[in-house]
Design a protein around this motif. Structure first.
Motif, PDB file in Angstrom:
ATOM      1  N   TRP A  89     104.901 -44.469 182.820  1.00 56.80           N
ATOM      2  CA  TRP A  89     103.948 -44.263 183.909  1.00 56.80           C
ATOM      3  C   TRP A  89     104.520 -44.734 185.241  1.00 56.80           C
ATOM      4  O   TRP A  89     104.177 -44.183 186.302  1.00 56.80           O
ATOM      5  N   THR A 149      96.342 -49.818 173.033  1.00 62.34           N
ATOM      6  CA  THR A 149      97.175 -49.097 172.062  1.00 62.34           C
ATOM      7  C   THR A 149      96.943 -49.638 170.658  1.00 62.34           C
ATOM      8  O   THR A 149      96.800 -48.878 169.690  1.00 62.34           O
ATOM      9  N   TRP A 164      98.073 -52.249 178.577  1.00 58.90           N
ATOM     10  CA  TRP A 164      98.684 -51.096 177.931  1.00 58.90           C
ATOM     11  C   TRP A 164      98.769 -51.289 176.423  1.00 58.90           C
ATOM     12  O   TRP A 164      98.434 -50.401 175.657  1.00 58.90           O
ATOM     13  N   TRP A 165      99.254 -52.479 175.978  1.00 55.00           N
ATOM     14  CA  TRP A 165      99.459 -52.635 174.538  1.00 55.00           C
ATOM     15  C   TRP A 165      98.181 -53.001 173.776  1.00 55.00           C
ATOM     16  O   TRP A 165      98.046 -52.654 172.610  1.00 55.00           O
ATOM     17  N   ARG A 208     103.950 -47.858 179.680  1.00 58.11           N
ATOM     18  CA  ARG A 208     103.867 -48.403 181.051  1.00 58.11           C
ATOM     19  C   ARG A 208     105.112 -48.051 181.847  1.00 58.11           C
ATOM     20  O   ARG A 208     105.037 -47.702 183.029  1.00 58.11           O
ATOM     21  N   GLY A 219     103.149 -50.100 174.139  1.00 52.92           N
ATOM     22  CA  GLY A 219     102.468 -50.209 175.428  1.00 52.92           C
ATOM     23  C   GLY A 219     103.449 -50.342 176.579  1.00 52.92           C
ATOM     24  O   GLY A 219     103.247 -49.765 177.656  1.00 52.92           O
TER      25      GLY A 219
END
Length: 335
Positions: free
Chosen positions: A239, A106, A102-103, A236, A232
């Protein structure tokens, strides 16, 4: 109360409790139940002795038995320093490592957007004129101008603290945005990308991009990495609310939320380091290459910490969540 008679009546129970405590780690289920029952009875005996006839020898023996039995039943408390060491060697790096998908994207997207916007600002005279008057741009970009003096206007210690507090607030706000499905992450990152791009564009148009990068890179690498991780993780977490996977939505959000809260603590320390670099290294008289080398070394050390310790801990099953004894019970779910 007749102490001798009391001892004769209950000695067998005390001896039995001591016998069980001698092999407390190897008890059967029935013996463990017996240990709990004897602990409760001996604790009552101790209370009676203390109130009726506080014989020092008997009180000492029963107190020792009760303390040992309590420790065997409830377990010993982990020292605070071990909790701290465990957090920074296992929980925090594992949580950051688990969120890497995620990060990391990003961060890449942020850099690409910032570079593209910076190039646009540098190449378009009309755009720069819309952003600021030429006189102001000249004041910002000249040698010793505001872009350079910003880092040395205040004493290094107070400036480092101010920067740290601001960045920690931004990171915490970005993490918490996961509660709102991560939607606020986008405008937060967009604002930071615009600010960085304007600086890049203004200084590049003045032919001083190397100076700007020499000021930003030493602390910016670690600082922006922390912001990317916070962003991120916020995405997350958001989500997780939408798609909790096989877990119940509430359980998934609680688990990931606790891990994110721990990451906020860890990122505060990371940002403290980047703030110290910004306060003491960036405005120092060191050559540009030396300042950049310090920033790069800090970034490499942190990424190594995440991808070595974090990966090892994550593969061992660490998630960054609190230990099970603090997390409470969860309902079983279908796999």
């Amino acid at each position: 109360m007749d102490v001798d008679a009391f001892i004769a009546a209950h000695r067998a129970e005390w001896d039995r409790l001591e016998q069980l405590l001698g092999r407390a780690r190897h008890l059967s289920g029935s013996e463990a139940d017996e240990l709990v029952g004897l602990y409760q009875r001996v604790a009552t005996h101790l209370s009676i002795v203390r109130s009726a006839t506080p014989d020092p020898v008997l009180v000492a023996r029963l107190s020792q038995l009760v303390a040992r039995a309590r420790a065997a039943i409830t377990g010993t408390r982990t020292p605070a320093w071990k909790e701290v060491v465990g957090f920074f060697t296992r929980k925090f790096p594992a949580a950051v490592y688990r969120a890497r998908y995620w990060w990391a994207p990003t961060g890449v997207l942020f850099v690409v957007v910032s570079a593209a916007l910076g190039w646009w600002v540098a190449a378009d005279d009309a755009l720069r004129a819309m952003l600021a008057p030429p006189e102001q741009i000249k004041e910002l970009t000249r040698p010793g101008g505001q872009y350079e003096s910003y880092y040395s206007t205040y004493p290094a210690g107070s400036f480092a603290f101010q920067v740290w507090a601001n960045n920690a607030f931004v990171a915490a706000r970005t993490l918490v945005s996961g509660i709102l499905l991560g939607i606020p992450v986008v405008p937060i990152l967009w604002t930071n990308a615009q600010n960085l791009a304007v600086g890049i564009g203004f200084m590049a148009s003045a032919g001083r991009l190397d100076v700007f990068l020499g000021l930003v890179v030493p602390h910016g690498l670690l600082e922006l990495t922390a912001v990317f991780i916070a962003a991120g993780t916020g995405l997350r977490l958001g989500w997780t609310i939408i798609d909790p996977g096989p877990r119940r939505r509430l359980d998934a959000f609680a688990q990931e939320g606790r891990a994110a809260a721990g990451m906020a603590i860890g990122l505060t320390v990371v940002l403290l380091i980047s703030g110290a670099i910004e306060g003491f290294v960036t405005p120092s008289g060191l050559p540009t290459w030396a300042r950049i080398a310090i920033g790069v070394a800090a970034e490499i050390a942190f990424l190594g910490y995440v991808f070595v310790l974090g990966r090892r801990a994550a593969r061992a099953g660490e998630t960054g969540d609190v230990d099970a004894r603090y997390a409470g019970d969860t309902l079983p779910t279908a796999g």
